[in-house]
Design an enzyme around this catalytic site. Sequence first.
Site, mmCIF file in Angstrom:
data_model
loop_
_atom_site.group_PDB
_atom_site.id
_atom_site.type_symbol
_atom_site.label_atom_id
_atom_site.label_comp_id
_atom_site.label_asym_id
_atom_site.label_seq_id
_atom_site.Cartn_x
_atom_site.Cartn_y
_atom_site.Cartn_z
ATOM 1 N N GLN A 175 0.848 -1.196 0.000
ATOM 2 C CA GLN A 175 0.000 0.000 0.000
ATOM 3 C C GLN A 175 0.888 1.253 0.000
ATOM 4 O OE1 GLN A 175 -2.038 0.638 3.663
ATOM 5 N NE2 GLN A 175 -3.351 2.250 2.872
ATOM 6 N N GLY A 176 0.898 1.975 -1.116
ATOM 7 C CA GLY A 176 1.744 3.168 -1.250
ATOM 8 C C GLY A 176 0.957 4.446 -1.036
ATOM 9 N N TYR A 177 0.657 4.751 0.201
ATOM 10 C CA TYR A 177 -0.070 5.984 0.535
ATOM 11 C C TYR A 177 0.885 7.014 1.153
ATOM 12 C CZ TYR A 177 -4.938 4.273 0.029
ATOM 13 O OH TYR A 177 -6.145 3.826 -0.442
ATOM 14 N N SER A 178 1.427 6.689 2.354
ATOM 15 C CA SER A 178 2.191 7.680 3.131
ATOM 16 C C SER A 178 3.455 8.124 2.408
ATOM 17 C CB SER A 178 2.602 7.085 4.476
ATOM 18 O OG SER A 178 1.487 6.606 5.151
ATOM 19 N N SER A 183 4.537 -1.123 4.328
ATOM 20 C CA SER A 183 4.631 -2.447 4.962
ATOM 21 C C SER A 183 4.762 -3.534 3.908
ATOM 22 C CB SER A 183 3.378 -2.738 5.785
ATOM 23 O OG SER A 183 3.169 -1.749 6.742
ATOM 24 N N GLU A 219 -11.873 -4.449 7.054
ATOM 25 C CA GLU A 219 -12.207 -5.336 8.188
ATOM 26 C C GLU A 219 -12.245 -4.435 9.415
ATOM 27 O OE1 GLU A 219 -12.753 -7.455 11.181
ATOM 28 O OE2 GLU A 219 -10.585 -7.605 11.190
ATOM 29 N N GLU A 238 -4.624 10.443 17.787
ATOM 30 C CA GLU A 238 -5.130 11.829 17.726
ATOM 31 C C GLU A 238 -6.117 11.958 16.563
ATOM 32 O OE1 GLU A 238 -1.915 11.029 18.041
ATOM 33 O OE2 GLU A 238 -1.577 11.712 20.092
HETATM 34 C C1 LIG Z 1 3.833 -0.248 11.512
HETATM 35 C C2 LIG Z 1 3.370 0.739 10.480
HETATM 36 C C3 LIG Z 1 3.018 0.291 9.232
HETATM 37 C C4 LIG Z 1 2.619 1.209 8.244
HETATM 38 N N1 LIG Z 1 2.303 0.728 7.000
HETATM 39 C C5 LIG Z 1 1.969 1.607 6.020
HETATM 40 C C6 LIG Z 1 1.722 1.142 4.683
HETATM 41 O O1 LIG Z 1 1.809 -0.063 4.396
HETATM 42 N N2 LIG Z 1 1.429 2.047 3.733
HETATM 43 C C7 LIG Z 1 1.336 3.376 4.002
HETATM 44 O O2 LIG Z 1 1.037 4.137 3.084
HETATM 45 N N3 LIG Z 1 1.579 3.863 5.254
HETATM 46 C C8 LIG Z 1 1.905 3.015 6.254
HETATM 47 N N4 LIG Z 1 2.163 3.482 7.536
HETATM 48 C C9 LIG Z 1 2.173 4.928 7.773
HETATM 49 C C10 LIG Z 1 1.039 5.438 8.640
HETATM 50 O O3 LIG Z 1 -0.171 5.465 7.931
HETATM 51 C C11 LIG Z 1 1.458 6.836 9.146
HETATM 52 O O4 LIG Z 1 2.592 6.681 9.972
HETATM 53 C C12 LIG Z 1 0.358 7.508 9.910
HETATM 54 O O5 LIG Z 1 -0.715 7.853 9.088
HETATM 55 C C13 LIG Z 1 0.871 8.791 10.630
HETATM 56 O O6 LIG Z 1 1.528 9.621 9.738
HETATM 57 P P1 LIG Z 1 3.003 10.177 10.038
HETATM 58 O O7 LIG Z 1 3.870 9.033 10.446
HETATM 59 O O8 LIG Z 1 3.428 10.976 8.861
HETATM 60 O O9 LIG Z 1 2.844 11.104 11.298
HETATM 61 P P2 LIG Z 1 2.298 12.612 11.308
HETATM 62 O O10 LIG Z 1 1.050 12.686 10.504
HETATM 63 O O11 LIG Z 1 3.429 13.513 10.937
HETATM 64 O O12 LIG Z 1 1.935 12.795 12.821
HETATM 65 C C14 LIG Z 1 2.907 13.151 13.817
HETATM 66 C C15 LIG Z 1 2.158 13.416 15.105
HETATM 67 O O13 LIG Z 1 1.257 14.541 14.935
HETATM 68 C C16 LIG Z 1 -0.061 14.178 15.290
HETATM 69 N N5 LIG Z 1 -1.039 14.830 14.405
HETATM 70 C C17 LIG Z 1 -0.985 14.926 13.062
HETATM 71 N N6 LIG Z 1 -2.091 15.533 12.589
HETATM 72 C C18 LIG Z 1 -2.867 15.818 13.655
HETATM 73 C C19 LIG Z 1 -4.140 16.449 13.824
HETATM 74 N N7 LIG Z 1 -4.847 16.874 12.776
HETATM 75 N N8 LIG Z 1 -4.640 16.569 15.090
HETATM 76 C C20 LIG Z 1 -3.939 16.126 16.159
HETATM 77 N N9 LIG Z 1 -2.719 15.536 16.065
HETATM 78 C C21 LIG Z 1 -2.193 15.376 14.827
HETATM 79 C C22 LIG Z 1 -0.131 12.674 15.081
HETATM 80 O O14 LIG Z 1 -1.168 12.096 15.845
HETATM 81 C C23 LIG Z 1 1.259 12.250 15.541
HETATM 82 O O15 LIG Z 1 1.299 12.132 16.934
HETATM 83 C C24 LIG Z 1 2.557 2.599 8.530
HETATM 84 C C25 LIG Z 1 2.925 3.049 9.813
HETATM 85 C C26 LIG Z 1 3.331 2.146 10.778
HETATM 86 C C27 LIG Z 1 3.741 2.664 12.136
#
Ligand SMILES: Cc1cc2nc3c(=O)[nH]c(=O)nc-3n(C[C@H](O)[C@H](O)[C@H](O)COP(=O)(O)OP(=O)(O)OC[C@H]3O[C@@H](n4cnc5c(N)ncnc54)[C@H](O)[C@@H]3O)c2cc1C
Length: 400
Positions: free
Chosen positions: A140-143, A175, A259, A384
Amino acid sequence: MDWNDTAEQAGFRREVRSLIETRLPGRYREMAAHGGPGERAWEFDRKSPDPVARDAATAWHRALAERGWVAPHWPKEYGGAGLTAMEQFILNQEIARSGAPHVGGSGLAMLGPTIIMHGSEAQKQKYLPPILDGEVTWAQGYSEPGAGSDLASLQTRAVRDGDDFILNGQKIWTSGAHAADAIFALVRTDPEAPKHRGISFILIEDIHAPGITVRPLIDMGGRHYFNEVFFEDVRVPVANLVGEMNRGWYVGMTLLDFERSNIGGAVGARRSLERLLAVIRADPELRARVNASPVRHEIAQRFVETEVMYQFSLRVISIQNRGQLPNDEASMSKLYNSELSQRIAQTAMQAMGLRGNLLEGDESSAARMYIGTVPATIRGGTSEVQRGVIATRGLGLPRG
Ligand SMILES: Cc1cc2nc3c(=O)[nH]c(=O)nc-3n(C[C@H](O)[C@H](O)[C@H](O)COP(=O)(O)OP(=O)(O)OC[C@H]3O[C@@H](n4cnc5c(N)ncnc54)[C@H](O)[C@@H]3O)c2cc1C
């Protein structure tokens, strides 16, 4: 309300248990006895250099496929099991209880239902069967480095060139990309449009295509679980767009969390607690120490919370049974489940004392759990973000 199975549900549960008893490969039984097979074990085993691991992955997939249970949540016409929401719940519950790995990965859990909902007939014919047969797994290529919670800020560009797009950019935290065959991605196709409206959903059929680099990221548990994925002038046919161009945001959002009952989480929480109790019971000295300390009450409190987690799952199932989509209820379930997993890990560390720091041997489960549950409140929408959803959609509060 009677929480017990009806006669039919009990019959279905027996069928599932019997399949697990007779067909779950020894490798997964062994892993389950020592804390569970770990996430994506099936996907990683599929590509393992170890033939025992590869055979286990094939055998378990075949066992489920023979019963038509590979895709419990897909409609029957596309090869799904056509089970009721309650039967899906029972199947997932029994699989989680046995510690058996889930098959199919993100392709089965997320991409398949999305293609069924938004894909063309040709895309359904082409992409669904290999996902079901376990031949192709998807990442899944989102982040991206600058787009996680605020996913719509993503910058990976797809520029049209004849019948192709040319992709440039970077994904992160992907992942299982190192064991995947393909990757679906959200990409920016119109940089001028408001950020949610310039995004498209695209299928990149070969993750090993020229211009794609998958680079490992090692997590704090020392695992190679996720990756960075770089795209440099990667050609992808326009035909691989799912849904309309620049409307991919809406396609991408339907994919999140198909799910939703989190029953795996509820069962997992109970299993972790039971494992902790087994370790404590087996050691008279530890048992005496735990019994004489407030950790005893902490364990009881965690037990109550696992029961609450079941109620969250059942609530989501009852919504699905009425043919509705859970919304803030799914966020509550995700939030509660992820934070509960961390509380259980903390309680386990408290109970085990210094031994809880060991990373080897049977006692290692507390330390591994402690490290392993850290990402739970980040992935799939942080705590959050979930609280934000509950506040706005559940409580009608204004957006923060
Ligand atoms: C084990 C694991 C597997 C993953 N697998 C995938 C994957 O396969 N494909 C994929 O695309 N992504 C994947 N991810 C990424 C995941 O979706 C992101 O890490 C997640 O959405 C958070 O984004 P970020 O890491 O950029 O943190 P940020 O968005 O930068 O957040 C940093 C901090 O700021 C807080 N914050 C941000 N916005 C707000 C708001 N509006 N209000 C309050 N607080 C806020 C957050 O809660 C967090 O504490 C994975 C992550 C993990 C840990």
